[in-house]
Design a protein around this motif. Structure first.
Motif, PDB file in Angstrom:
ATOM      1  N   VAL A 151       6.244  60.540  -2.268  1.00 13.55           N
ATOM      2  CA  VAL A 151       5.816  59.305  -1.963  1.00 13.55           C
ATOM      3  C   VAL A 151       4.467  59.409  -1.489  1.00 13.55           C
ATOM      4  O   VAL A 151       4.252  60.331  -0.273  1.00 13.55           O
ATOM      5  CB  VAL A 151       6.654  58.265  -1.104  1.00 13.55           C
ATOM      6  N   ASP A 152       3.257  58.810  -1.928  1.00 13.34           N
ATOM      7  CA  ASP A 152       2.109  58.816  -1.350  1.00 13.34           C
ATOM      8  C   ASP A 152       1.417  57.514  -0.905  1.00 13.34           C
ATOM      9  O   ASP A 152       1.408  56.338  -1.699  1.00 13.34           O
ATOM     10  CB  ASP A 152       0.891  59.648  -2.334  1.00 13.34           C
ATOM     11  N   ILE A 153       1.494  57.105   0.487  1.00 14.11           N
ATOM     12  CA  ILE A 153       0.512  55.977   1.069  1.00 14.11           C
ATOM     13  C   ILE A 153      -0.725  55.924   0.753  1.00 14.11           C
ATOM     14  O   ILE A 153      -1.187  56.746   1.819  1.00 14.11           O
ATOM     15  CB  ILE A 153       1.365  55.724   2.195  1.00 14.11           C
ATOM     16  N   LEU A 154      -1.229  55.332   0.037  1.00 19.18           N
ATOM     17  CA  LEU A 154      -2.737  55.265  -0.030  1.00 19.18           C
ATOM     18  C   LEU A 154      -3.497  54.566   0.877  1.00 19.18           C
ATOM     19  O   LEU A 154      -3.028  53.982   1.732  1.00 19.18           O
ATOM     20  CB  LEU A 154      -3.382  54.925  -1.499  1.00 19.18           C
TER      21      LEU A 154
ATOM     22  N   ALA B  24       9.977  58.455   1.468  1.00 13.47           N
ATOM     23  CA  ALA B  24       9.190  57.236   2.011  1.00 13.47           C
ATOM     24  C   ALA B  24       9.329  57.303   3.744  1.00 13.47           C
ATOM     25  O   ALA B  24       8.384  56.968   4.145  1.00 13.47           O
ATOM     26  CB  ALA B  24       9.635  56.048   1.581  1.00 13.47           C
ATOM     27  N   GLU B  25      10.411  57.604   4.027  1.00 20.37           N
ATOM     28  CA  GLU B  25      10.754  57.951   5.461  1.00 20.37           C
ATOM     29  C   GLU B  25       9.631  58.757   5.901  1.00 20.37           C
ATOM     30  O   GLU B  25       8.832  58.680   7.162  1.00 20.37           O
ATOM     31  CB  GLU B  25      12.118  58.212   5.822  1.00 20.37           C
ATOM     32  N   LYS B  26       9.506  59.935   5.419  1.00 17.76           N
ATOM     33  CA  LYS B  26       8.526  61.003   5.583  1.00 17.76           C
ATOM     34  C   LYS B  26       7.271  60.641   5.534  1.00 17.76           C
ATOM     35  O   LYS B  26       6.421  60.942   6.606  1.00 17.76           O
ATOM     36  CB  LYS B  26       8.913  62.301   4.777  1.00 17.76           C
ATOM     37  N   ALA B  27       6.798  59.992   4.623  1.00 15.19           N
ATOM     38  CA  ALA B  27       5.499  59.324   4.465  1.00 15.19           C
ATOM     39  C   ALA B  27       4.995  58.407   5.543  1.00 15.19           C
ATOM     40  O   ALA B  27       3.692  58.217   5.969  1.00 15.19           O
ATOM     41  CB  ALA B  27       5.279  58.752   2.856  1.00 15.19           C
TER      42      ALA B  27
ATOM     43  N   GLY C  41      -7.916  62.725   9.901  1.00 12.06           N
ATOM     44  CA  GLY C  41      -7.436  63.774   8.882  1.00 12.06           C
ATOM     45  C   GLY C  41      -6.133  63.765   8.534  1.00 12.06           C
ATOM     46  O   GLY C  41      -5.529  65.047   8.081  1.00 12.06           O
ATOM     47  N   THR C  42      -5.207  62.854   8.904  1.00  9.10           N
ATOM     48  CA  THR C  42      -3.903  62.838   8.612  1.00  9.10           C
ATOM     49  C   THR C  42      -3.444  62.089   7.202  1.00  9.10           C
ATOM     50  O   THR C  42      -3.910  60.978   7.139  1.00  9.10           O
ATOM     51  CB  THR C  42      -3.317  62.319   9.930  1.00  9.10           C
ATOM     52  N   LEU C  43      -2.905  62.849   6.426  1.00 14.35           N
ATOM     53  CA  LEU C  43      -2.316  62.111   5.366  1.00 14.35           C
ATOM     54  C   LEU C  43      -1.066  61.511   5.397  1.00 14.35           C
ATOM     55  O   LEU C  43      -0.286  62.068   6.388  1.00 14.35           O
ATOM     56  CB  LEU C  43      -2.452  63.275   4.159  1.00 14.35           C
ATOM     57  N   THR C  44      -0.914  60.558   4.749  1.00 12.77           N
ATOM     58  CA  THR C  44       0.461  59.846   4.514  1.00 12.77           C
ATOM     59  C   THR C  44       1.314  60.146   3.287  1.00 12.77           C
ATOM     60  O   THR C  44       1.309  59.205   2.324  1.00 12.77           O
ATOM     61  CB  THR C  44       0.580  58.226   4.769  1.00 12.77           C
ATOM     62  N   LEU C  45       1.812  61.488   3.446  1.00 13.33           N
ATOM     63  CA  LEU C  45       2.568  61.896   1.976  1.00 13.33           C
ATOM     64  C   LEU C  45       3.890  62.056   2.541  1.00 13.33           C
ATOM     65  O   LEU C  45       4.176  62.651   3.717  1.00 13.33           O
ATOM     66  CB  LEU C  45       1.925  63.183   1.536  1.00 13.33           C
TER      67      LEU C  45
END
Length: 331
Positions: free
Chosen positions: A28-31, A101-104, A152-156
């Protein structure tokens, strides 16, 4: 003479592969714009799994359903999700998507808690907004993503799920073949013409325990479709083989139910939540088919007072069974 009868069929059905590992994974990638991309190997063959997985992702991340894009069944980019069989995808891939999704969403929750200066366990995401307890905070998910990106934090996120099973002991057959089970009861009403042998199924009431019905309309469609398949098994569908050759390979000779054959179907959804399922969901695909033929067969028995053991119950077999019963009675 036409005779009416009623019959009941009840079943339980294991969800997933029997006593073996059958995991599924998801990404899951939250853009940046607040939309969500889900990568899953789950193949949607028309059963609606793409919609279900999108709903699970939207609920977990806290965005609107229309903001979720599913990329599925692409062996070049999606993780393995196992086969779309055994009524397993909602339960197994649904869990994988939920976990991913919970991790992202973790960085989003953490950033929202920091901005609002509140404990993270009080933060939730709903319909694209950040909530503090039972009220909206006025912040949006998109705003929190922007703040995450600025640092610099990604939501993956990635996740996988494998049901808890135990292989069967070959000596006594004991084990834990499935992590969860579906249950159902169906009641059929039939009218049997004793002169022609024709069986008309007039009504089927189908109650199914599906855990949480993530998409009730889809569940009802699965139940209705399963009843139609079960009717075909009971009354019409027969592969005729002679000397190793199928003699009725065409749709003109291998009969399946049409819209004129399918009766009124009354689906009843029973929501007995499954603690190990995504939001309590189990599966409903194959269980919708299992009890139908038994219910119809029992209804025919109720109408005629005789049991027919061979399926499908064609007019020829019905007439032969009636004739045989009369001969036995006269003897």
């Amino acid at each position: 003479m036409k005779k009416r009868g009623y019959g009941i069929g009840t079943m339980w059905y294991g969800i997933g592969n029997t006593a073996s590992n059958n995991p599924a994974g998801a990404f899951v990638d939250i853009l940046d714009d607040g939309t969500v991309t889900v990568l899953t190997g789950c193949a949607d063959m028309g059963q609606g799994s793409t919609t279900i997985l999108a709903q699970i992702a939207a609920e977990t991340v806290g965005v609107c359903l229309e903001d979720v894009v599913i990329v599925s069944a692409d062996t070049g980019v999606t993780p393995d999700a196992g086969a779309s069989s055994a009524s397993r995808q909602t339960y197994i891939s649904g869990n994988a998507v939920r976990l991913a999704a919970e991790k992202a969403r973790e960085p989003i929750l953490a950033k929202a808690a920091d901005v609002l200066n509140i404990p993270i366990h009080t933060v939730s995401l709903k319909q694209g907004e950040v909530w503090n307890g039972d009220r909206s905070s006025g912040l949006t998910v998109k705003e929190m993503i922007t703040k995450c990106r600025s640092e610099g934090t990604l939501t993956l996120g990635h996740g996988f799920f494998n049901p808890d099973t135990t292989k069967l002991d070959p000596e006594n057959g004991q084990g834990k073949p499935f992590a969860t089970y579906a249950f159902a009861t169906q009641v059929a009403e039939v009218i049997v013409d004793t002169e022609t042998g024709l069986i008309e199924v007039t009504k089927i009431v189908a109650a199914h325990d599906v855990g949480k019905a993530i998409n009730p309309q889809s569940v009802e469609g699965q139940i209705e479709g399963g009843c139609a398949m079960g009717l075909g098994y009971a009354l019409l569908e027969e592969v005729i083989i002679k000397d190793g050759v199928i003699k009725n390979p065409a749709m003109s000779t291998y009969l399946v139910p049409t819209s004129m054959d399918v009766p009124e179907v009354y689906p009843i959804i029973i929501e007995e939540l499954e603690t190990s399922g995504p939001y309590g969901a189990k599966g409903v695909g194959e269980p919708a088919l299992v009890p139908t033929a038994a219910a119809i067969t029992n209804a025919v028995t109720d109408a005629l007072g005789i049991r027919i053991y061979d399926l499908p119950m064609t007019p020829e077999r019905v007439i032969a069974a009636i004739k045989s019963a009369k001969e036995e009675k006269s003897d």
